[in-house]
Design an enzyme around this catalytic site. Structure first.
Site, mmCIF file in Angstrom:
data_model
loop_
_atom_site.group_PDB
_atom_site.id
_atom_site.type_symbol
_atom_site.label_atom_id
_atom_site.label_comp_id
_atom_site.label_asym_id
_atom_site.label_seq_id
_atom_site.Cartn_x
_atom_site.Cartn_y
_atom_site.Cartn_z
ATOM 1 C CG ASP A 35 9.785 4.623 -6.735
ATOM 2 O OD1 ASP A 35 8.568 4.940 -6.733
ATOM 3 O OD2 ASP A 35 10.681 5.378 -6.336
ATOM 4 C CB VAL A 36 4.203 2.975 -8.039
ATOM 5 C CG1 VAL A 36 3.971 1.517 -7.748
ATOM 6 C CG2 VAL A 36 4.018 3.838 -6.799
ATOM 7 C CE1 TYR A 60 2.396 12.747 1.143
ATOM 8 C CE2 TYR A 60 0.244 12.964 2.170
ATOM 9 C CZ TYR A 60 1.582 13.309 2.098
ATOM 10 O OH TYR A 60 2.105 14.216 2.992
ATOM 11 C CE1 TYR A 126 -5.624 10.313 1.105
ATOM 12 C CE2 TYR A 126 -7.930 10.521 1.708
ATOM 13 C CZ TYR A 126 -6.850 9.729 1.392
ATOM 14 O OH TYR A 126 -6.990 8.369 1.339
ATOM 15 C CE LYS A 130 -7.135 7.731 -2.537
ATOM 16 N NZ LYS A 130 -5.956 6.830 -2.750
#
Ligand SMILES: NC(=O)c1ccc[n+]([C@@H]2O[C@H](COP(=O)([O-])OP(=O)(O)OC[C@H]3O[C@@H](n4cnc5c(N)ncnc54)[C@H](OP(=O)(O)O)[C@@H]3O)[C@@H](O)[C@H]2O)c1
Length: 161
Positions: A35-36, A60, A126, A130
């Site tokens: 799990d990162v 995500y 978002y 990023k």
């Protein structure tokens, strides 16, 4: 032979990357195997294994859901904190990180397009997340690639989910 760690190998992008990189010495643990977001597990995975390249296809990417305040912590965990941790681990273990980003780091208003070093101007959460991931990678890792993409499609793509 190049040793490669691929994260997110069951996703849309990850499946395509995996098909290309199977000719190398490839490790592609599933989420249940690594799990990162569990940074202690990530650290011990890097201590127990060595890689030339780490390709991060996790993230995500539900752009609309990312706007909801209750999701912001999770959005930034996946898109900023995980790349930051991977960058630190790659720096410590002398490997190259490949991180995927998005055209959403820009507002899209420049009709002439964007150079690699154009100023960030995200218009949504978002895009902000990023952008934060790109900055975290650049600040914490000396050997990295950031690849900005737009809309992905390919085998397994479901436009209506
Ligand atoms: N899709 C697009 O149009 C697009 C456009 C621009 C940029 N991008 C970027 O490209 C990258 C890949 O996108 P994608 O569309 O291929 O994503 P995706 O299909 O949603 O795949 C995400 C992958 O990450 C894995 N994952 C999620 N949480 C994890 C965790 N905690 N630990 C380990 N693995 C985990 C998933 O595993 P499970 O199978 O277990 O869920 C899956 O393999 C992301 O950084 C995204 O922001 C995508």
């Amino acid at each position: 032979m190049l040793k490669v760690l691929l994260l997110g190998s069951t996703g849309l992008l990850g499946r395509a990357v995996k098909a290309e990189f199977e000719k190398y010495d490839l490790e592609s643990p599933s989420r249940s195997e690594l799990d990162v977001t569990d940074f202690a597990s990530l650290e011990s995975y890097f201590s127990d294994n060595s890689f030339d390249f780490v390709i991060n296809c996790t993230g995500y990417n539900a752009v609309d859901d990312a706007e909801k305040p209750e999701n912001h912590e999770e959005v930034f965990l996946h898109n900023e904190k995980v790349p930051e941790m991977l960058a630190k681990l790659c720096e410590a273990h002398n490997c190259t990180l490949v991180q995927f980003s998005s055209d959403y780091v820009f507002d899209g208003e420049n009709a002439d397009g964007y150079s690699e070093d154009a100023s960030y101007d995200p218009i949504n959460v978002y895009g902000q997340s990023k952008m934060a991931g790109e900055v975290a990678v650049a600040e914490n890792c000396s050997k990295y690639f950031v690849i900005r993409m737009s809309w992905l499609f390919g085998p397994g793509f479901n436009c209506c989910k």
